[in-house]
Design an enzyme around this catalytic site. Structure first.
Site, mmCIF file in Angstrom:
data_model
loop_
_atom_site.group_PDB
_atom_site.id
_atom_site.type_symbol
_atom_site.label_atom_id
_atom_site.label_comp_id
_atom_site.label_asym_id
_atom_site.label_seq_id
_atom_site.Cartn_x
_atom_site.Cartn_y
_atom_site.Cartn_z
ATOM 1 N N GLY A 169 3.161 0.683 8.654
ATOM 2 C CA GLY A 169 5.137 0.524 8.029
ATOM 3 C C GLY A 169 5.102 1.041 7.135
ATOM 4 N N CYS A 217 -0.363 -3.963 -7.107
ATOM 5 C CA CYS A 217 -1.807 -4.017 -6.879
ATOM 6 C C CYS A 217 -2.193 -2.902 -6.225
ATOM 7 C CB CYS A 217 -3.216 -5.595 -6.391
ATOM 8 S SG CYS A 217 -1.935 -6.711 -7.114
HETATM 9 C C1 UGA Z 1 -3.364 -7.356 -2.134
HETATM 10 C C2 UGA Z 1 -4.212 -8.024 -1.789
HETATM 11 O O1 UGA Z 1 -4.780 -8.177 -0.261
HETATM 12 C C3 UGA Z 1 -5.376 -8.933 -2.527
HETATM 13 O O2 UGA Z 1 -6.696 -10.032 -1.601
HETATM 14 C C4 UGA Z 1 -5.285 -8.818 -3.940
HETATM 15 O O3 UGA Z 1 -5.431 -10.811 -4.391
HETATM 16 C C5 UGA Z 1 -3.935 -8.796 -4.467
HETATM 17 O O4 UGA Z 1 -3.647 -7.474 -4.051
HETATM 18 C C6 UGA Z 1 -4.917 -8.601 -6.341
HETATM 19 O O5 UGA Z 1 -5.634 -7.351 -6.356
HETATM 20 O O6 UGA Z 1 -3.937 -9.289 -6.918
HETATM 21 P P1 UGA Z 1 -0.944 -8.110 -2.203
HETATM 22 O O7 UGA Z 1 -0.835 -7.222 -3.023
HETATM 23 O O8 UGA Z 1 -0.177 -9.210 -2.703
HETATM 24 O O9 UGA Z 1 -2.547 -9.041 -2.376
HETATM 25 O O10 UGA Z 1 -0.301 -7.768 -0.895
HETATM 26 P P2 UGA Z 1 -1.007 -7.146 0.301
HETATM 27 O O11 UGA Z 1 -1.020 -8.092 1.482
HETATM 28 O O12 UGA Z 1 -2.445 -6.950 0.565
HETATM 29 O O13 UGA Z 1 -0.341 -6.383 0.947
HETATM 30 C C7 UGA Z 1 -0.465 -4.991 0.281
HETATM 31 C C8 UGA Z 1 1.078 -3.723 1.212
HETATM 32 O O14 UGA Z 1 0.077 -3.255 1.845
HETATM 33 C C9 UGA Z 1 2.054 -4.633 1.255
HETATM 34 O O15 UGA Z 1 2.940 -3.217 0.770
HETATM 35 C C10 UGA Z 1 1.981 -4.720 3.074
HETATM 36 O O16 UGA Z 1 3.458 -4.809 3.284
HETATM 37 C C11 UGA Z 1 1.001 -3.204 3.114
HETATM 38 N N1 UGA Z 1 0.520 -3.838 4.098
HETATM 39 C C12 UGA Z 1 -0.610 -4.932 4.477
HETATM 40 C C13 UGA Z 1 0.957 -2.994 5.333
HETATM 41 O O17 UGA Z 1 2.087 -1.793 5.725
HETATM 42 N N2 UGA Z 1 0.080 -3.639 6.879
HETATM 43 C C14 UGA Z 1 -0.783 -3.509 7.029
HETATM 44 O O18 UGA Z 1 -1.172 -4.193 7.790
HETATM 45 C C15 UGA Z 1 -1.016 -4.861 5.570
#
Ligand code: UGA
Length: 457
Positions: free
Chosen positions: A285, A292
């Site tokens: 992405g 976080c």
């Molecule tokens: C993250 C962690 O996943 C949670 O487990 C944690 O509790 C949280 O931080 C926190 O510390 O409070 P979150 O910030 O909601 O959760 O977002 P994610 O779903 O982890 O995504 C983070 C980023 O990675 C996003 O920009 C998403 O688009 C990107 N991403 C995620 C990718 O580019 N590729 C993926 O395969 C997965």
């Protein structure tokens, strides 16, 4: 050899358990009186979730307008299912909101769920956590446990323990680290179906109390890891940094695929079939964002440096993440003949991921800023994050629909993986409008479908 024995002992000290023993909270009832300080994503989901589990919860926040909003049943941010959960528990009088700290005086347990933002050097600003601790210490009469939900640097809970010792309070106050693993956009679902519960404590009694609090999860066989304070704090950082590394890794694999004509989606799928790797967090992405992953990887790197640990992998994940945004910009420029002056770029997606209106550290922010500097005209659309973005970029055009953002654009840039962006049909084109060049940074469009729908019609 001696070190090896110590390590083995230390390893076994951290045990997985699913049984609840003696606790320092009331033995007679499983219904606790709880205060939660901080009503952000974590605090509000936690407060409402604990109320739903049957506890008596008061959520405290210094932001008066936020509390006023919450008292009227309005959630200050988008989180599926949260509004219903809050409304239900407010009406059942198990959930209360206030700007006052009075409830702490009579709470069994106080959760701290305040923000811990990044300082300019990447370290974590824990001032709100310590200010909450000071408040608890000044008014607590019956509180037995301070439970830290905020993500705090390793060693913070021990510092809090030290502060408590110095105050020599009458009531024996214990500190517990109970890190949160909720994801924005699915936080309510995650609260009720956690992968694990991590409890860091220096006394078995304090740990047992948290198990009692979450007894309904434990009876569903959700694993509980009981460990010490520093290990619990480390689990949180190590998990987020691992996810960040995984994303940066697949982003770099995606570049390699492009250069060698390999299909990145097939490569990621093939990797994920290995159960040791798994399919999750293998989607390339525009770089990871949110409140976080970027903040916590910076803080972990900072903490590691302070104790002389050279954390090259975490450093590389952050550098790759920045590089990812630069690469996207370079590609946009290339697609528009290296001249963005006066060109119109339609942007689909501003939120840092689908399912949220949060734009904190969203790659869209950096990309828009740079595109504007290069003279591009931006027409943006996001189903729910536009109001937040307007506060940062009031000067760009916000569209009412994805069709409007597409109309007359020289390039369409897809930055968030919202479901509604997964298809472009002829009906999405305004009459007389041509299909612009498309740059899909999330790989959500199917070229075959696009060709069938738009090119052959
Ligand atoms: C993250 C962690 O996943 C949670 O487990 C944690 O509790 C949280 O931080 C926190 O510390 O409070 P979150 O910030 O909601 O959760 O977002 P994610 O779903 O982890 O995504 C983070 C980023 O990675 C996003 O920009 C998403 O688009 C990107 N991403 C995620 C990718 O580019 N590729 C993926 O395969 C997965």
């Amino acid at each position: 050899m001696k070190q090896a024995i110590i390590n083995i002992v230390a390893f076994f000290l951290c045990c997985l358990t699913t049984t609840a023993n003696q606790s320092i909270l009331s033995e007679k009832t499983d219904r606790f009186t709880i205060s939660v300080i901080g009503t952000g994503y974590v605090g509000l989901v936690l407060g409402a979730g604990l109320a739903e589990l049957g506890h008596q919860v008061t959520c405290i926040d210094i932001d008066e307008s936020k509390i006023a909003q919450l008292e009227e049943g309005n959630i200050p941010f988008f989180e599926p299912g949260l509004s219903q959960l809050v409304t239900k528990n407010v009406s059942e009088r198990t959930l209360f909101f206030t700007t006052k700290y009075d409830s702490i005086a009579t709470s069994d347990l106080v959760f701290i769920a305040v923000g811990t933002p990044s300082n300019s050097d990447g370290s974590c600003d824990t001032s709100a956590v310590f200010s909450a601790v000071e408040t608890i210490l000044s008014i607590s009469q019956t509180t037995k446990i301070i439970c830290i939900k905020s993500t705090v640097p390793i060693g913070t809970c021990c510092k809090i323990e030290q502060l408590i010792k110095e105050k020599q309070l009458n009531n024996a106050l214990e500190v517990v680290s109970n890190p949160e693993f909720l994801r924005e956009g699915s936080a309510v679902q995650d609260f009720f179906n956690p992968d694990r519960i991590v409890i860091g404590a220096h006394s078995q009694k304090a740990s047992d109390s948290i198990k009692k609090l979450f007894s309904s999860f434990i009876s569903k066989n959700i694993p509980v890891l009981e460990t010490d304070l520093a290990s619990a704090e480390t689990i949180k950082y190590a998990s987020n940094a691992f996810l960040a590394i995984k994303i940066s890794y697949i982003n770099e694999i995606a570049h390699l695929c492009e250069k060698v004509n390999a299909n990145c989606a097939d490569v990621a799928f093939g990797m994920g079939l290995d159960k040791r790797i798994g399919h999750k967090f293998l989607k390339p992405g525009p770089g990871f964002g949110g409140s976080c992953l970027p903040k916590d990887t910076r803080a972990l790197l900072h903490s590691a440096r302070e104790v002389g640990v050279n954390f090259n992998l975490v450093k590389a994940a952050l550098e790759t993440n920045q590089h990812q945004k630069e690469l996207i910009l370079a590609k946009v420029c290339g697609l528009l003949d290296d001249d963005l002056g006066g060109k119109t770029i339609g942007i689909w997606g501003l939120a840092f991921k689908a399912g949220t209106d949060d734009i904190r550290e969203s790659s869209a922010l950096y990309i828009i800023e740079q595109l504007l500097k290069k003279g591009a005209l931006i027409k943006a659309y996001d189903p729910i994050a536009m109001n937040n973005c307007k506060k940062i970029f009031p000067e760009i055009e916000y569209c009412n629909s994805k069709e409007d953002a597409l109309a007359d654009a020289d390039l369409l840039l897809i930055l968030t993986e919202w479901d509604e962006f997964k298809t472009i049909e002829s009906s999405n084109l305004r009459s007389g409008s041509r299909l612009p060049k498309i740059f899909d940074t999330r790989n959500i469009l199917s070229i075959v479908k696009l060709e069938n729908e738009l090119i052959h019609h």
